[in-house]
Scaffold this motif. Sequence first.
Motif, PDB file in Angstrom:
ATOM      1  N   CYS A  93       0.962  -1.238   0.267  1.00 39.77           N
ATOM      2  CA  CYS A  93      -0.023  -0.080   0.039  1.00 39.77           C
ATOM      3  C   CYS A  93       0.664   1.251   0.037  1.00 39.77           C
ATOM      4  O   CYS A  93       0.227   2.567  -0.083  1.00 39.77           O
ATOM      5  CB  CYS A  93      -1.070  -0.002   1.046  1.00 39.77           C
ATOM      6  N   ALA A  94       1.943   1.062  -0.064  1.00 35.55           N
ATOM      7  CA  ALA A  94       3.194   2.240  -0.111  1.00 35.55           C
ATOM      8  C   ALA A  94       2.970   3.296   1.053  1.00 35.55           C
ATOM      9  O   ALA A  94       3.369   4.527   1.070  1.00 35.55           O
ATOM     10  CB  ALA A  94       2.828   2.856  -1.551  1.00 35.55           C
ATOM     11  N   HIS A  95       2.346   2.885   2.160  1.00 33.52           N
ATOM     12  CA  HIS A  95       1.953   3.689   3.302  1.00 33.52           C
ATOM     13  C   HIS A  95       1.373   4.820   2.814  1.00 33.52           C
ATOM     14  O   HIS A  95       1.545   6.038   3.153  1.00 33.52           O
ATOM     15  CB  HIS A  95       3.384   4.082   3.830  1.00 33.52           C
ATOM     16  N   GLY A  96       0.357   4.497   1.735  1.00 32.80           N
ATOM     17  CA  GLY A  96      -0.179   5.741   1.116  1.00 32.80           C
ATOM     18  C   GLY A  96      -1.701   5.880   1.252  1.00 32.80           C
ATOM     19  O   GLY A  96      -2.242   5.438   2.315  1.00 32.80           O
ATOM     20  N   ALA A  97      -2.508   6.411   0.235  1.00 28.76           N
ATOM     21  CA  ALA A  97      -3.913   6.780   0.554  1.00 28.76           C
ATOM     22  C   ALA A  97      -4.828   5.414   0.641  1.00 28.76           C
ATOM     23  O   ALA A  97      -5.902   5.590   0.975  1.00 28.76           O
ATOM     24  CB  ALA A  97      -4.302   7.829  -0.739  1.00 28.76           C
ATOM     25  N   ALA A  98      -4.221   4.251  -0.044  1.00 35.80           N
ATOM     26  CA  ALA A  98      -4.905   3.178  -0.214  1.00 35.80           C
ATOM     27  C   ALA A  98      -4.699   2.240   1.130  1.00 35.80           C
ATOM     28  O   ALA A  98      -5.330   1.056   0.944  1.00 35.80           O
ATOM     29  CB  ALA A  98      -4.913   2.594  -1.567  1.00 35.80           C
ATOM     30  N   ASN A 122       6.157   8.422   5.674  1.00 36.74           N
ATOM     31  CA  ASN A 122       6.716   7.256   5.106  1.00 36.74           C
ATOM     32  C   ASN A 122       6.336   7.109   3.789  1.00 36.74           C
ATOM     33  O   ASN A 122       6.671   5.788   3.517  1.00 36.74           O
ATOM     34  CB  ASN A 122       6.888   6.016   5.977  1.00 36.74           C
ATOM     35  N   ILE A 123       5.379   7.678   3.544  1.00 38.70           N
ATOM     36  CA  ILE A 123       4.895   7.439   2.127  1.00 38.70           C
ATOM     37  C   ILE A 123       5.807   7.121   0.908  1.00 38.70           C
ATOM     38  O   ILE A 123       6.730   7.940   0.812  1.00 38.70           O
ATOM     39  CB  ILE A 123       3.774   8.598   1.909  1.00 38.70           C
ATOM     40  N   ILE A 130       1.158  -5.177   3.179  1.00 44.11           N
ATOM     41  CA  ILE A 130       2.508  -4.753   3.772  1.00 44.11           C
ATOM     42  C   ILE A 130       2.331  -3.124   3.406  1.00 44.11           C
ATOM     43  O   ILE A 130       2.037  -2.699   2.699  1.00 44.11           O
ATOM     44  CB  ILE A 130       3.666  -5.240   2.965  1.00 44.11           C
ATOM     45  N   ASN A 131       3.212  -2.576   4.399  1.00 42.23           N
ATOM     46  CA  ASN A 131       3.428  -1.159   4.000  1.00 42.23           C
ATOM     47  C   ASN A 131       2.275  -0.393   4.055  1.00 42.23           C
ATOM     48  O   ASN A 131       1.714   0.426   3.202  1.00 42.23           O
ATOM     49  CB  ASN A 131       4.360  -0.709   2.763  1.00 42.23           C
ATOM     50  N   ALA A 132       1.516  -0.818   5.121  1.00 42.71           N
ATOM     51  CA  ALA A 132       0.135  -0.205   5.159  1.00 42.71           C
ATOM     52  C   ALA A 132      -0.054   0.492   6.642  1.00 42.71           C
ATOM     53  O   ALA A 132      -0.985   0.428   7.478  1.00 42.71           O
ATOM     54  CB  ALA A 132      -0.962  -1.496   5.158  1.00 42.71           C
ATOM     55  N   ALA A 133       0.842   1.285   7.391  1.00 46.09           N
ATOM     56  CA  ALA A 133       1.116   1.808   8.397  1.00 46.09           C
ATOM     57  C   ALA A 133       1.777   3.166   8.345  1.00 46.09           C
ATOM     58  O   ALA A 133       2.577   3.556   8.827  1.00 46.09           O
ATOM     59  CB  ALA A 133       1.660   1.059   9.459  1.00 46.09           C
TER      60      ALA A 133
END
Length: 447
Positions: A180-185, A211-212, A203-206
Amino acid sequence: MGRLFGTDGVRGQANGLLTASLALDLSVAAARVLVDRGGYAGQRPRAVVGRDTRISGQFLEHAVVAGLASAGVDVVRVRVVPTPGVAFLTDALGADVGVVISASHNPMPDNGIKFLARGGVKLDDTIERAIEERMGQPWQPPTGADVGRVTPYSTPLEEYVAHLVSTVKPLTGLRVVLDCAHGAAYQAGPMALAAAGATVIPINAAPDGLNINEGCGSTHLGPLQAAVLEHGADAGFALDGDADRCLAVDHRGRVVDGDQIMAILALGLRDAGRLRDDTLVVTVMSNLGLLRAMAEHGVAVRQTAVGDRYVLETMNADGYSLGGEQSGHVIQRDHATTGDGILTALHVLERMVVTGESLASLASVMTRFPQVLVNVGGVDRSRTDDEVLAAAVAEEEAALGDTGRVLLRPSGTEPLVRVMVEAETQGRAEQVAERLAKVVRERLTLS
């Protein structure tokens, strides 16, 4: 004031180029243009405003909302929602404008402001120019009951996810990793895949505001490749910061790029009788392997300039249903008005279910030609029609024949010329690219 709008809104370093004052002025100007063009007969227009997870999005969102409301626009705040989600909600709620605060795949210090017209579509150049011209001009702001109202929207993710899931068959039995790239999704992505029936490993969902896109997402596929192998997943998908693009990884950890994704989806739509005019729209940067594969399967290909906005313009003008870029912007016009990474992942997974094939097998429909890109700096990008350079390009193209191609493309913003070469082997592509880059340096160098 110089040109503010680029190919994807106004973008720059937050609190550098993109200040709260600029965001406020832009939003006021956009509202004034909207009101003048809308003919609202005493009714206030309505805007939907969303953002990604960057910490700077918080103050920029407040500035945008303040500008719109101060100009008499009622604002619906949807908070952290992917760009395609804001586009969907702008259309679904009948809003007159959508605003996305995001710098997409750019690093955290950057941010951007993108306006969408009624229906959730990108603004055309004439409206962007009108907004720029209106900035800083004197105006009489509304007062009293004529100022805009600002309200939160309680179910933006639920409605967006329900729309996404409604476009596919159940995905039961598939195990999927989603970066999720620590992003909007970070919420919408896992919600959608799980609701469609897949087992999802996010993964990468925090996100923490800082950290985006940092070492993850569609620009850094290493973590996704490792996670797919670690969890024995059927496939993995990587989004960018605002989730309008998507790249994939098969069960072996091998990358499936935007061209391969479009090939998979094009054949699926063709088989279902839903690929309009049996035509796929791509940019000139799409791999020769995609063009060959589509020709072999009876699918025509329309090529545009680089940029998803040009793909979308061609799709809208001629009614095509599928288009996109090698970078992972894939536009499925029957379901969305812009590139949508979550939607893309869902439809690739659906194709796996329908065919019973692995992602690796589906992606093998095209063979990627080795592609080399050399950026030649310090040159006059306006003189790529130089006779000696043109002759050198023609000579290399003749030698490659149908086993490769050459593309010279001046940068739109820098003193650069991009030399792109495709050939059957990496070595040959590199040799041709270096020879042509040398000619570019010799002929176009800035004195």
